[in-house]
Each structure stands twice: as structure tokens, then as C-alpha cells.
Design a protein around this motif. Sequence first.
Motif, mmCIF file in Angstrom:
data_model
loop_
_atom_site.group_PDB
_atom_site.id
_atom_site.type_symbol
_atom_site.label_atom_id
_atom_site.label_comp_id
_atom_site.label_asym_id
_atom_site.label_seq_id
_atom_site.Cartn_x
_atom_site.Cartn_y
_atom_site.Cartn_z
ATOM 1 N N ILE A 118 -14.274 -38.294 57.609
ATOM 2 C CA ILE A 118 -13.224 -39.307 57.435
ATOM 3 C C ILE A 118 -11.913 -38.602 57.092
ATOM 4 C CG2 ILE A 118 -12.400 -41.194 55.977
ATOM 5 C CD1 ILE A 118 -15.141 -42.310 55.858
ATOM 6 N N PRO A 119 -10.835 -38.843 57.856
ATOM 7 C CA PRO A 119 -9.552 -38.191 57.557
ATOM 8 C C PRO A 119 -9.016 -38.608 56.190
ATOM 9 C CG PRO A 119 -9.548 -39.148 59.763
ATOM 10 C CD PRO A 119 -10.772 -39.680 59.070
ATOM 11 N N LYS A 120 -8.742 -37.619 55.346
ATOM 12 C CA LYS A 120 -8.188 -37.862 54.014
ATOM 13 C C LYS A 120 -7.899 -36.518 53.364
ATOM 14 C CE LYS A 120 -12.925 -38.504 52.369
ATOM 15 N NZ LYS A 120 -13.881 -39.440 51.764
ATOM 16 N N ALA A 121 -7.322 -36.552 52.174
ATOM 17 C CA ALA A 121 -7.071 -35.332 51.412
ATOM 18 C C ALA A 121 -8.341 -34.961 50.654
ATOM 19 C CB ALA A 121 -5.901 -35.539 50.464
ATOM 20 N N ARG A 158 -10.428 -22.331 63.732
ATOM 21 C CA ARG A 158 -9.350 -23.133 63.164
ATOM 22 C C ARG A 158 -9.372 -23.039 61.642
ATOM 23 N NH1 ARG A 158 -10.495 -28.315 66.976
ATOM 24 N NH2 ARG A 158 -12.569 -27.861 66.131
ATOM 25 N N VAL A 159 -8.180 -22.992 61.043
ATOM 26 C CA VAL A 159 -8.047 -22.759 59.600
ATOM 27 C C VAL A 159 -7.255 -23.895 58.968
ATOM 28 C CG1 VAL A 159 -7.179 -21.208 57.809
ATOM 29 C CG2 VAL A 159 -8.141 -20.259 59.931
ATOM 30 N N GLU A 160 -7.758 -24.382 57.851
ATOM 31 C CA GLU A 160 -7.047 -25.375 57.032
ATOM 32 C C GLU A 160 -6.744 -24.743 55.685
ATOM 33 O OE1 GLU A 160 -5.453 -29.157 55.707
ATOM 34 O OE2 GLU A 160 -5.884 -28.313 57.682
ATOM 35 N N PHE A 219 -6.843 -34.434 57.285
ATOM 36 C CA PHE A 219 -7.883 -33.465 57.645
ATOM 37 C C PHE A 219 -9.252 -34.137 57.674
ATOM 38 C CE2 PHE A 219 -11.166 -30.380 56.444
ATOM 39 C CZ PHE A 219 -10.991 -29.444 57.454
ATOM 40 N N ALA A 220 -10.067 -33.772 58.670
ATOM 41 C CA ALA A 220 -11.417 -34.319 58.791
ATOM 42 C C ALA A 220 -12.313 -33.308 59.482
ATOM 43 C CB ALA A 220 -11.406 -35.629 59.571
#
Length: 371
Positions: free
Chosen positions: A49-52, A87-89, A105-106
Motif C-alpha cells: 500500500i503506497p504510504k510513508a 531500485r533504491v529508496e 512508496f510501495a
Amino acid sequence: MRTYFIFERIKFIIWVILALWVTSCIDKFSFTSEDPQRFLNVEGYITTIPKAHQIRLSRVEKFGPEFIGLGRPVNLANVLIKDDLGRVENLVEIGSGYYSTSSDFAAVVGRSYNLEIQLLDGRRYISLKEKVAPVPEIDSVTYHATRTVTTDRLNDEIGVQVMAHFQDPPEQENYYFWNLLESDFVLVTEPELYHLPPDHPTCPKCPAPKPCCSRCFHKDIPKPTNIITLTDTEFNGIYLRRGIAYVIDDGLRFKETYRLDVQHLSISAETHHFLKLIDQQLSLTGSVFDPPPANIRGNMISLDNNEELVLGQFFVSDERFLRIYIKRDQLEFRQSPQTTVPDDCRDFLQQANFPMPFLSVDPPSDWHPGN
């Protein structure tokens, strides 16, 4: 008279000899205070789920066989999440040892992720890879009141059991985790029954009804904080009716409506095992039959010292968010007698030192108990 003084002198000499003999038999005990061991503790997970999403880093201290004290936040670390596609977050520090992803971000089902940490002193840590497995949809959620016999023969424990109904995928190993989130409920009080305090200067304990307020919206951490995790080893492919949450009726929570928020999560076999061990430690009763406390190693390792013990588990999940409105009139029974609060509900929360504050006398903007 001379004989008396001679006797007293002899007695004095004997006491001196005894004192010297006793002190000469005392061995010195040298004691050296050792610095406590300090371990890095990692807490956090990401979902689809997209969120912080937040990761917390802390240092816990250990004296002897058990940990004591609270974890101290680890600040100024470089924290990032990588997937198997490179990929990097990069996470941003938001204070008190908490690091956050971007708000959109998810994780993605089928991808693998790991957490990388570099502390201010240069030490580096990494988690083992975790793959996101899909979690089945929940068809429906039901709830009912329960009664449990306790050691108090006059008072049973009353609570609400929440059940999820869903199909476990056949020919596939599945591991589930239901995480109870901060929830909300309507706190109902009786301000019309308010009395002045007993130390009131003019009219102690006199009736003094308050004009407001009998209904407040209050945040709550559901109790008990059990860890509910499950594997489908024994019922693979079966349609399930499974308990996913239990909340104790303390006399206040279910006087009107309780809104319970739950995450329905998929987890890996390793995370399932880790959570089961944590739950076992939390449920120790202190009897002689309990296993000794243990340092539960998670999936975090040190890149500089493979002997270093790192605590915590970073995991990834497919998520379905569940919101259940538990209504008073739909419970078969409740804690009896219902707790009476003869005060303004706003004042009561402040005076009772509740750990979570009330929202307001108005419902939250997303409060929809009719749905």
C-alpha cells in the motif's frame, strides 16, 4: 577495687583481640563495574500500500541475562531499501530514531527487498532478502462477544473476537500476520452525574452537573497486544473462518462504537518463525515451566563483524487494510456493569492520564459506522 580494674582491663584486652581477629578474617572483594552490552535493534516493514513506511533504529542495553531500560534512538544513520531490480529508496530521518520512505512508496508483489543501514561511525548492516508473496482477499469480517473464565471466580473476562472469512490458496505455502493498528472508539460518559471533589472548600461531594460533554472520540491501542500469525501447513487450500483480532472489554471501549483497524498481511516463513518466538516471549507468565528469556536473532546482520548480535526483523508484505466498526447493540453481551464515568468526557481523559488523546467531540472525517 584493684581486682575490679584488673578484670575490666583484661576484658578490654579480650575485646581488642577479638576485634582484630574478626577484621583479619575479612577478605577483600574486588568489584569492577562493566559497561553494558549495546545492541542495534531494527523495527519496521514495508507493504504494497503506497504510504510513508517507517523504520526505527535504536540501541538496547543488556546487563546480565536480560535486557533492561528503553532503547535509545539511533540518529544520523544512512538508511535505504533496495529491490532485486536495483531500485533504491532512500529514507529520511524524521526524529527519535525513525526513518521514513516517501509518501507514495510501495512494495510490489513478486519483488525481493532488503534494508541497508550505515551508522554515523561507519558500521554497516544489511537484512537478508525478503520476497513479497500475495495475500488473498478477505471476503467478509464478523465479530462476536466472548467470555473467558479467569482466576477471579467472581469476574470473567469479556472481550470481542473478530473473525475473517477467506479462501487459502491451494498448493501454495502461505504465512499470515494480522497487525492491529491504532484504533478509535466513542467514549460515553455521564456529565450530569458529576459531583464536586471531596476537598472542595465550600461544598465537598455536592452534585454539580456539567452541561457538556457525554460523547468523545478517543484513540486507543487495542488490548491485549497479542501477535497473531498463522501458517497454512495443516489446512492448505481450505476456506477459512479465522480469528484475526481480540479486544478486551474494559467497560469503556464498547459503550457505543469501536472502530478497529487491522492489517491483513502476507509474510515469509522466516518472519512467521520470528514473530512466533516474539509472541512466546511476550506470553511468559514467570512460572518455573517458562523457557528462559532469549535473544531472538532476526534477519539483520553486520557487514563488519559477523559475530555481532543484531536484533529485529525487517520484512515485506502484501497488505489488505481492514476497518471494522464494532457496534454495542450487535454484541451478545458486554462487560457488566458498564463503567459509569460521572464527568465531562474531555475532562475525564485528561484527569485519567489516558495514554492516547481524544480527537474531539466531533467524529473523524472518515468515520462511517453505517458502512
